[in-house]
Design a protein around this motif. Structure first.
Motif, PDB file in Angstrom:
ATOM      1  N   SER A 219      -5.387  45.350  72.497  1.00 13.93           N
ATOM      2  CA  SER A 219      -5.326  44.124  71.737  1.00 13.93           C
ATOM      3  C   SER A 219      -6.344  43.817  70.574  1.00 13.93           C
ATOM      4  CB  SER A 219      -5.535  43.057  72.952  1.00 13.93           C
ATOM      5  OG  SER A 219      -6.533  43.361  73.630  1.00 13.93           O
ATOM      6  N   THR A 220      -7.422  44.785  70.851  1.00 16.76           N
ATOM      7  CA  THR A 220      -8.633  45.042  69.848  1.00 16.76           C
ATOM      8  C   THR A 220      -8.167  44.828  68.392  1.00 16.76           C
ATOM      9  OG1 THR A 220     -10.000  46.345  71.451  1.00 16.76           O
ATOM     10  CG2 THR A 220     -10.571  46.057  68.965  1.00 16.76           C
ATOM     11  N   ARG A 221      -8.754  43.737  67.799  1.00 15.22           N
ATOM     12  CA  ARG A 221      -8.360  43.518  66.426  1.00 15.22           C
ATOM     13  C   ARG A 221      -9.689  43.054  65.719  1.00 15.22           C
ATOM     14  NH1 ARG A 221      -2.868  42.631  64.548  1.00 15.22           N
ATOM     15  NH2 ARG A 221      -1.905  43.896  65.784  1.00 15.22           N
ATOM     16  N   ILE A 222      -9.652  43.579  64.403  1.00 18.30           N
ATOM     17  CA  ILE A 222     -10.634  42.909  63.488  1.00 18.30           C
ATOM     18  C   ILE A 222     -10.185  42.361  62.240  1.00 18.30           C
ATOM     19  CG2 ILE A 222     -12.757  44.079  62.112  1.00 18.30           C
ATOM     20  CD1 ILE A 222     -12.325  46.604  63.702  1.00 18.30           C
ATOM     21  N   VAL A 223     -10.725  41.372  61.608  1.00 17.09           N
ATOM     22  CA  VAL A 223     -10.478  40.584  60.627  1.00 17.09           C
ATOM     23  C   VAL A 223     -11.530  40.577  59.639  1.00 17.09           C
ATOM     24  CG1 VAL A 223      -9.502  38.237  59.643  1.00 17.09           C
ATOM     25  CG2 VAL A 223      -9.142  38.921  61.772  1.00 17.09           C
ATOM     26  N   VAL A 224     -11.367  41.113  58.253  1.00 13.51           N
ATOM     27  CA  VAL A 224     -12.352  41.226  57.295  1.00 13.51           C
ATOM     28  C   VAL A 224     -12.104  40.686  55.950  1.00 13.51           C
ATOM     29  CG1 VAL A 224     -13.418  43.177  58.540  1.00 13.51           C
ATOM     30  CG2 VAL A 224     -11.553  43.452  56.744  1.00 13.51           C
ATOM     31  N   SER A 225     -13.191  40.267  55.282  1.00 16.84           N
ATOM     32  CA  SER A 225     -12.866  40.005  53.914  1.00 16.84           C
ATOM     33  C   SER A 225     -12.251  40.983  53.035  1.00 16.84           C
ATOM     34  CB  SER A 225     -14.218  39.240  53.355  1.00 16.84           C
ATOM     35  OG  SER A 225     -14.396  38.005  53.982  1.00 16.84           O
ATOM     36  N   GLU A 226     -13.043  42.234  53.550  1.00 18.67           N
ATOM     37  CA  GLU A 226     -12.473  43.465  52.702  1.00 18.67           C
ATOM     38  C   GLU A 226     -12.616  44.443  53.486  1.00 18.67           C
ATOM     39  OE1 GLU A 226     -15.621  45.046  49.448  1.00 18.67           O
ATOM     40  OE2 GLU A 226     -15.291  42.739  49.349  1.00 18.67           O
ATOM     41  N   PRO A 227     -11.511  45.522  53.446  1.00 17.55           N
ATOM     42  CA  PRO A 227     -11.706  46.927  54.293  1.00 17.55           C
ATOM     43  C   PRO A 227     -13.136  47.362  54.490  1.00 17.55           C
ATOM     44  CG  PRO A 227      -9.780  46.702  53.015  1.00 17.55           C
ATOM     45  CD  PRO A 227     -10.468  45.458  52.498  1.00 17.55           C
ATOM     46  N   LEU A 228     -13.188  47.879  55.854  1.00 16.19           N
ATOM     47  CA  LEU A 228     -14.426  48.813  56.086  1.00 16.19           C
ATOM     48  C   LEU A 228     -14.338  50.064  55.527  1.00 16.19           C
ATOM     49  CD1 LEU A 228     -15.056  47.060  59.599  1.00 16.19           C
ATOM     50  CD2 LEU A 228     -15.955  46.404  57.185  1.00 16.19           C
ATOM     51  N   GLY A 229     -13.215  50.669  55.149  1.00 17.43           N
ATOM     52  CA  GLY A 229     -13.047  51.880  54.800  1.00 17.43           C
ATOM     53  C   GLY A 229     -11.824  52.082  54.033  1.00 17.43           C
ATOM     54  N   ASP A 230     -11.505  53.318  53.431  1.00 15.31           N
ATOM     55  CA  ASP A 230     -10.239  53.636  52.750  1.00 15.31           C
ATOM     56  C   ASP A 230      -9.154  54.429  53.369  1.00 15.31           C
ATOM     57  OD1 ASP A 230     -11.656  52.349  50.461  1.00 15.31           O
ATOM     58  OD2 ASP A 230     -12.562  54.408  50.047  1.00 15.31           O
ATOM     59  N   LEU A 231      -9.268  54.673  54.768  1.00 17.32           N
ATOM     60  CA  LEU A 231      -8.141  55.244  55.632  1.00 17.32           C
ATOM     61  C   LEU A 231      -6.722  54.272  55.270  1.00 17.32           C
ATOM     62  CD1 LEU A 231     -10.250  56.427  58.657  1.00 17.32           C
ATOM     63  CD2 LEU A 231      -9.343  57.700  56.448  1.00 17.32           C
ATOM     64  N   PRO A 232      -5.760  54.996  54.935  1.00 19.36           N
ATOM     65  CA  PRO A 232      -4.404  54.250  54.642  1.00 19.36           C
ATOM     66  C   PRO A 232      -3.855  53.969  56.454  1.00 19.36           C
ATOM     67  CG  PRO A 232      -4.548  56.136  53.588  1.00 19.36           C
ATOM     68  CD  PRO A 232      -5.731  56.345  54.296  1.00 19.36           C
ATOM     69  N   GLY A 233      -3.222  52.907  56.285  1.00 18.08           N
ATOM     70  CA  GLY A 233      -2.453  52.332  57.292  1.00 18.08           C
ATOM     71  C   GLY A 233      -3.642  51.589  58.440  1.00 18.08           C
ATOM     72  N   ILE A 234      -4.643  51.293  58.329  1.00 17.44           N
ATOM     73  CA  ILE A 234      -5.130  50.821  59.097  1.00 17.44           C
ATOM     74  C   ILE A 234      -5.418  49.137  58.805  1.00 17.44           C
ATOM     75  CG2 ILE A 234      -7.678  50.298  59.779  1.00 17.44           C
ATOM     76  CD1 ILE A 234      -8.225  53.166  59.927  1.00 17.44           C
ATOM     77  N   TRP A 235      -5.588  48.758  57.517  1.00 17.43           N
ATOM     78  CA  TRP A 235      -5.659  47.336  56.845  1.00 17.43           C
ATOM     79  C   TRP A 235      -4.541  46.959  56.296  1.00 17.43           C
ATOM     80  CZ3 TRP A 235      -9.764  45.787  59.164  1.00 17.43           C
ATOM     81  CH2 TRP A 235     -10.923  46.851  59.721  1.00 17.43           C
ATOM     82  N   ASN A 236      -4.326  45.497  56.817  1.00 11.68           N
ATOM     83  CA  ASN A 236      -3.117  44.945  56.218  1.00 11.68           C
ATOM     84  C   ASN A 236      -3.494  43.290  55.787  1.00 11.68           C
ATOM     85  OD1 ASN A 236      -0.752  46.362  57.870  1.00 11.68           O
ATOM     86  ND2 ASN A 236      -2.784  45.777  59.376  1.00 11.68           N
ATOM     87  N   GLU A 237      -3.175  43.231  54.542  1.00 14.21           N
ATOM     88  CA  GLU A 237      -3.546  41.915  54.001  1.00 14.21           C
ATOM     89  C   GLU A 237      -2.878  40.653  54.576  1.00 14.21           C
ATOM     90  OE1 GLU A 237      -4.427  39.968  49.554  1.00 14.21           O
ATOM     91  OE2 GLU A 237      -3.269  41.729  49.602  1.00 14.21           O
ATOM     92  N   LEU A 238      -3.620  39.651  54.836  1.00 11.73           N
ATOM     93  CA  LEU A 238      -3.085  38.451  55.323  1.00 11.73           C
ATOM     94  C   LEU A 238      -2.478  37.773  54.338  1.00 11.73           C
ATOM     95  CD1 LEU A 238      -2.963  36.907  58.287  1.00 11.73           C
ATOM     96  CD2 LEU A 238      -4.884  35.497  57.505  1.00 11.73           C
ATOM     97  N   PRO A 239      -1.170  37.167  54.452  1.00 10.80           N
ATOM     98  CA  PRO A 239      -0.495  36.503  53.322  1.00 10.80           C
ATOM     99  C   PRO A 239      -1.324  35.136  53.060  1.00 10.80           C
ATOM    100  CG  PRO A 239       1.059  37.434  54.871  1.00 10.80           C
ATOM    101  CD  PRO A 239      -0.259  37.661  55.548  1.00 10.80           C
ATOM    102  N   GLU A 240      -0.860  34.771  51.881  1.00  8.67           N
ATOM    103  CA  GLU A 240      -1.260  33.410  51.307  1.00  8.67           C
ATOM    104  C   GLU A 240      -0.692  32.417  52.148  1.00  8.67           C
ATOM    105  OE1 GLU A 240      -3.094  31.007  49.060  1.00  8.67           O
ATOM    106  OE2 GLU A 240      -2.913  32.896  48.460  1.00  8.67           O
ATOM    107  N   ALA A 241      -1.501  31.692  52.612  1.00  7.25           N
ATOM    108  CA  ALA A 241      -1.162  30.048  53.469  1.00  7.25           C
ATOM    109  C   ALA A 241      -0.641  30.975  54.798  1.00  7.25           C
ATOM    110  CB  ALA A 241      -0.449  29.463  52.758  1.00  7.25           C
ATOM    111  N   SER A 242      -1.561  31.485  55.464  1.00  5.97           N
ATOM    112  CA  SER A 242      -0.870  32.037  56.736  1.00  5.97           C
ATOM    113  C   SER A 242      -2.267  32.059  57.736  1.00  5.97           C
ATOM    114  CB  SER A 242      -0.378  33.485  56.620  1.00  5.97           C
ATOM    115  OG  SER A 242      -1.362  34.372  56.415  1.00  5.97           O
ATOM    116  N   TYR A 243      -2.162  32.440  58.865  1.00  7.84           N
ATOM    117  CA  TYR A 243      -3.424  32.453  59.890  1.00  7.84           C
ATOM    118  C   TYR A 243      -2.711  33.405  60.899  1.00  7.84           C
ATOM    119  CZ  TYR A 243      -1.187  29.658  63.469  1.00  7.84           C
ATOM    120  OH  TYR A 243      -0.441  28.778  64.550  1.00  7.84           O
ATOM    121  N   ALA A 244      -3.967  33.989  61.541  1.00  7.59           N
ATOM    122  CA  ALA A 244      -3.730  34.994  62.389  1.00  7.59           C
ATOM    123  C   ALA A 244      -4.474  34.217  63.681  1.00  7.59           C
ATOM    124  CB  ALA A 244      -4.116  36.338  62.219  1.00  7.59           C
ATOM    125  N   VAL A 245      -3.933  34.618  64.931  1.00  8.87           N
ATOM    126  CA  VAL A 245      -4.875  34.233  66.215  1.00  8.87           C
ATOM    127  C   VAL A 245      -4.551  35.514  66.915  1.00  8.87           C
ATOM    128  CG1 VAL A 245      -2.666  33.385  67.294  1.00  8.87           C
ATOM    129  CG2 VAL A 245      -4.744  32.778  68.236  1.00  8.87           C
TER     130      VAL A 245
END
Length: 279
Positions: A236-262
């Motif tokens: 269940s461990t998750r990280i939310v960031v303004s921009e990715p912490l690295g360039d490895l493919p498959g790790i970071w997903n952009e949160l869509p416009e007008a949405s939220y995550a919990v």
């Protein structure tokens, strides 16, 4: 504007994310790739919850740049937390002072923001007058971000986080129209009560600042079994960031416009639609 990071999961040392990644938050304070400014040196802050604490978060903030603060480096190497928020600031006009550094704290709540309320000086008085009078003395700084926080508390953050943030946004947008500011709000926001973490991405013009969330830990372990620090973290461990912490493919997903995550998730979906409303 600013860069921020929020973590929820198995306890880790703060420097695991603040300093160690290729494009860590400290690196972003000096060389951001996706912000309006490359340098975010107008102060910083970190707020964290302890697994053994009483639920009230600790906060460390300072007005200097994060990249050369030895106290932050020392603290990050020794504090372990299951839930923390960190922020590096680029001021949009308010003073560079400690009370204007994020994250902001009220009781068990932490709040941080990237973005701005357009023409904030024009709207500031009416926005502040809408804050619950009992909460007004708690506001210490002069930023739009802190006013947004206390409006959300006023509008029911304790009972319904997405609803309270939605009412805060609806109120700001309604007031903007009254004052001739048609697109008043730009925001990515992280807020936590010490148990859950919410992250919001929204703007009045529909062109929000960047925000990303990490893939599930089991997915990342499968993609990159050589990453030692992932072997012992919960799924269940998750990280939310303004921009990715690295360039490895498959790790970071952009949160869509007008949405939220919990986090932890309340459904099978990684994110939900965010809809402003009037208070």
């Amino acid at each position: 504007m600013c860069r921020w990071l929020a973590f929820h999961g198995s306890p880790v040392l703060l420097d695991t994310l603040l300093y160690r990644p290729e494009h860590s938050l400290i690196n972003q304070s000096l060389r951001a790739r996706m912000g309006l400014e490359a340098t975010n040196g107008d102060g910083f802050g970190v707020g964290w919850y302890s697994a053994e604490g009483d639920g009230t978060p600790a906060v460390f903030r300072d007005v200097g740049p994060a990249w050369n603060n030895q106290n932050l480096r020392e603290l990050a190497a020794h504090v372990r937390s299951p839930l923390f928020l960190a922020h590096v600031r680029a001021s949009t006009g308010s003073a560079v002072q400690q009370t204007n550094c994020h994250p902001f704290r009220h009781g068990r709540w932490l709040w941080m923001h990237n973005g701005a309320i357009a023409d904030f000086p024009r709207l500031q008085r009416d926005l502040c007058m809408a804050v619950d009078p009992a909460l007004f003395p708690c506001m210490e700084g002069s930023t739009d971000s802190e006013v947004m926080f206390y409006l959300a508390v006023t509008f029911g953050l304790d009972q319904d986080v997405p609803g309270a943030v939605g009412r805060m946004v609806g109120f700001v947008e309604q007031l903007g129209k009254v004052h001739g500011v048609p697109e008043p709000l730009q925001m990515t926001v992280a807020v936590s009560d010490g148990k859950s973490l919410w992250a919001f991405r929204y703007s009045s013009q529909g062109k929000s600042r960047t925000l990303f969330y990490s893939s599930k830990a089991e997915t990342v372990r499968h993609l990159y079994p050589e990453l030692d620090y992932l072997r012992h973290v919960s799924d269940s461990t998750r990280i939310v960031v303004s921009e990715p912490l690295g360039d490895l493919p498959g790790i970071w997903n952009e949160l869509p416009e007008a949405s939220y995550a919990v986090i932890p998730a309340v459904s099978d979906a990684d994110y939900l639609p965010f809809i402003p409303s009037l208070p």
